[in-house]
Structure formats: structure tokens, C-alpha cells
Design an enzyme around this catalytic site. Structure first.
Site, PDB file in Angstrom:
ATOM      1  N   HIS A   1       0.837  -1.204   0.000  1.00  0.00           N
ATOM      2  CA  HIS A   1       0.000   0.000   0.000  1.00  0.00           C
ATOM      3  C   HIS A   1       0.872   1.255   0.000  1.00  0.00           C
ATOM      4  CE1 HIS A   1      -2.628   3.197   1.508  1.00  0.00           C
ATOM      5  NE2 HIS A   1      -3.557   2.531   0.860  1.00  0.00           N
TER       6      HIS A   1
ATOM      7  N   GLU B   1      -3.748   2.345  -7.196  1.00  0.00           N
ATOM      8  CA  GLU B   1      -4.035   3.386  -6.214  1.00  0.00           C
ATOM      9  C   GLU B   1      -2.991   4.481  -6.340  1.00  0.00           C
ATOM     10  OE1 GLU B   1      -6.623   1.445  -2.891  1.00  0.00           O
ATOM     11  OE2 GLU B   1      -4.590   1.819  -2.201  1.00  0.00           O
TER      12      GLU B   1
HETATM   13  P1  PGA Z   1      -9.172   6.514   0.899  1.00  0.00           P
HETATM   14  O1  PGA Z   1      -8.084   5.342   1.032  1.00  0.00           O
HETATM   15  O2  PGA Z   1     -10.381   5.904   0.256  1.00  0.00           O
HETATM   16  O3  PGA Z   1      -9.419   6.954   2.313  1.00  0.00           O
HETATM   17  O4  PGA Z   1      -8.566   7.581   0.038  1.00  0.00           O
HETATM   18  C1  PGA Z   1      -7.915   4.468  -0.034  1.00  0.00           C
HETATM   19  C2  PGA Z   1      -6.813   3.488   0.204  1.00  0.00           C
HETATM   20  O5  PGA Z   1      -5.839   3.813   0.883  1.00  0.00           O
HETATM   21  O6  PGA Z   1      -6.898   2.354  -0.290  1.00  0.00           O
END
Ligand code: PGA
Length: 281
Positions: A101, A173
Site C-alpha cells: 500500500h 491506487e
Molecule cells: P481513501 O483510502 O479511500 O481513504 O482515500 C484508499 C486506500 O488507501 O486504499
């Protein structure tokens, strides 16, 4: 790469929730599932903090909601203070594990090498890896997005050896889209990123059912557009799903959008090559 057929919707609770709060969320979710309030097209998943895994497992066992860990160490059980192994999170009830992540890469120095070790260890432990890839704002500004994404995908899978996951999840992401200071990505930005991820996966993973998700500031106001407008196999949500009603609201929005979605057209290899040529690394 074989595309998985159902649509994933899930949340990482990140570093939130006491045991009591985690259990209450799980109970609320279970009641909604048992009352038939979660449409069957969706595969829901939740990633609690490690401390809550076993509790949430007890509450959700048999409900059909998939449980995962947010991280685990790639080594075998042993003398590594403060860590938990892949087999330990599996023992606590996880069937998938998030790896790489953005917050781990930027705040905790998780490298592509570590991601590769964790993916291989997860597969050996029988866990489904949920690999997160994404470029930073600076990399995007320098035009490096396609190269960064392709590199992260290939690096993540680079230590699998003969072991192949029975299923793989990859979440695009973009780092700059995540969190309270994030800017939600536009559908065009998401679509280009997803296409690059799919192409990098195609080169490596013949035959493994693979889902490509999007995450980063997904919320009630943009979820439907992401589902209808994009070639995406799921949404990965943070803040907007930190309450059970938040996740359930998104589940309904996604389902309505899926029912409206036209048959998906894959972005053609020519278009992907054009994106990569435009933006080489
Ligand atoms: P968020 O986080 O939806 O709060 O932006 C997404 C993630 O870290 O997967």
C-alpha cells in the site's frame, strides 16, 4: 491473465478501530448480509487491523464476506520482533493479504523488493495477494506513470517462481489520490492506469484469475461513475467505508451501476502502447 467475473468491493480500516468497534462493524455487516441487503454480484472484503482479525473472523465466519490482513512479514515464524507472519494472519482468519500500500511504501519504506518477497510468501501460505501499485504525484508530473506502474507490477510478481496464486488482486491506487488530502483521480487517469496494469499482468500471468481494482478517495459521490465508466473489477475504499452503513451504501451504488454498465470493452493493446510511448520510463 484470466479476468475474474464478480465485482469486488472492500475496505481497509487502516489503523482504526478498537476490538469493540471492529466487532460492532462486523455484526452490522453480517446482519445486512443475512437480511439479503448485499447484492449477490458483489464480493465484499474487509481488512481490519491485525489486532482485530480474529474477532472479526469469528463474527463474519460463514457470511461470505472475505477477510484479509493489511500486511504481514514475508519470513517464516521466528525471531522477528513486532511482526506477524503470513501463516499467522491466515491462522487468525485472513484469506487475503494487502501488500505494498502507498502508505507502507512512503511512510514505512516498503520497497519493490519487499513487496516481491511478501507476494511470494503470501502465495506459499495460501493467501490471495492484494497488491497495491501507484505512482506518486512527482512521478506523474515527470510523465513516469506508465513506467512506474509496469515496473511495480512486474517487480511484485518477480519472485513467484513456480508457485502461482490461485487468485490475484491488484489495486491501482495513485498515491496522490489517497486520503483526506488526496485529489480523486479522473476517470481518464484511472482508465489509463488500469490499462497499463492489465498489460503488465498479461505478460506474466497466463491463466491466473486476476482482478484489477481501483482505490483512492472512492466515495458515495464518485463510485457509480467509476463502475459504469471503467474497465474495473472492483473498488478498494478507505475512509468512506469505515462504517458499516458507509460500505453498504457503496455496495448499493456499485450494484445499481453494475446493472447499468454496458458490456466492458478492454482497452486495446494499441492504445496502451500509445500511452506507454507517450510516457516512457
Ligand atoms: P481513501 O483510502 O479511500 O481513504 O482515500 C484508499 C486506500 O488507501 O486504499
Amino acid at each position: 491473465m484470466t479476468t475474474a467475473t464478480s465485482f469486488w468491493l472492500g475496505t481497509s480500516w487502516k489503523m482504526t478501530k478498537t476490538l469493540g468497534e471492529a466487532g460492532a462493524y462486523a455484526d452490522e455487516l453480517r446482519s445486512a448480509v443475512e437480511a439479503g441487503n448485499v447484492p449477490p454480484e458483489l464480493r465484499l472484503f474487509v481488512l481490519p487491523a491485525t489486532t482485530s482479525l480474529a474477532t472479526v473472523h469469528d463474527r463474519l465466519d460463514g457470511s461470505g464476506v472475505t477477510l484479509g490482513a493489511q500486511n504481514a512479514h514475508p519470513g517464516p515464524d521466528g525471531a522477528v520482533t513486532g511482526e506477524v507472519s503470513m501463516s499467522m494472519v491466515r491462522d487468525a482468519g485472513a484469506s487475503l493479504v494487502e501488500i505494498g500500500h502507498a502508505e507502507r511504501r512512503t511512510l514505512l519504506g516498503e520497497t519493490d523488493d519487499m513487496v516481491a518477497d511478501k507476494v511470494a510468501a503470501a502465495v506459499s501460505a495460501g493467501l490471495t495477494p492484494l497488491v497495491c501499485v501507484g505512482e506518486t504525484a512527482a512521478e506523474r508530473a515527470r510523465g513516469e506513470t506508465p513506467g512506474v506502474l509496469a515496473h511495480q507490477v512486474r517487480a511484485a510478481l518477480g519472485r513467484l517462481g513456480r508457485d502461482r496464486p490461485s487468485e490475484l488482486m491488484v489495486a491501482y491506487e495513485p498515491h496522490w489520490a489517497i486520503g483526506s488530502e488526496g485529489r480523486p483521480a479522473t476517470p481518464t487517469e484511472v482508465s489509463e492506469g488500469l490499462a497499463v496494469v492489465r498489460r503488465a499482468l498479461d505478460e506474466d500471468l497466463m491463466g491466473t484469475p486476476t482482478s484489477v481494482l481501483y482505490g483512492g478517495s472512492v466515495h458515495a459521490g464518485n463510485a457509480a461513475d467509476l463502475v459504469t465508466g471503467l474497465d474495473v473489477d472492483g473498488l478498494f475504499v478507505g475512509r468512506a467505508a469505515w462504517t458499516a452503513p458507509g460500505l453498504l451504501d457503496l455496495a448499493h451504488r456499485c450494484t445499481d451501476a453494475l446493472r447499468r454498465r454496458r458490456p466492458r470493452r478492454r482497452t486495446t493493446p494499441d492504445l496502451v502502447s500509445a500511452i506507454v510511448r507517450k510516457d516512457p520510463r
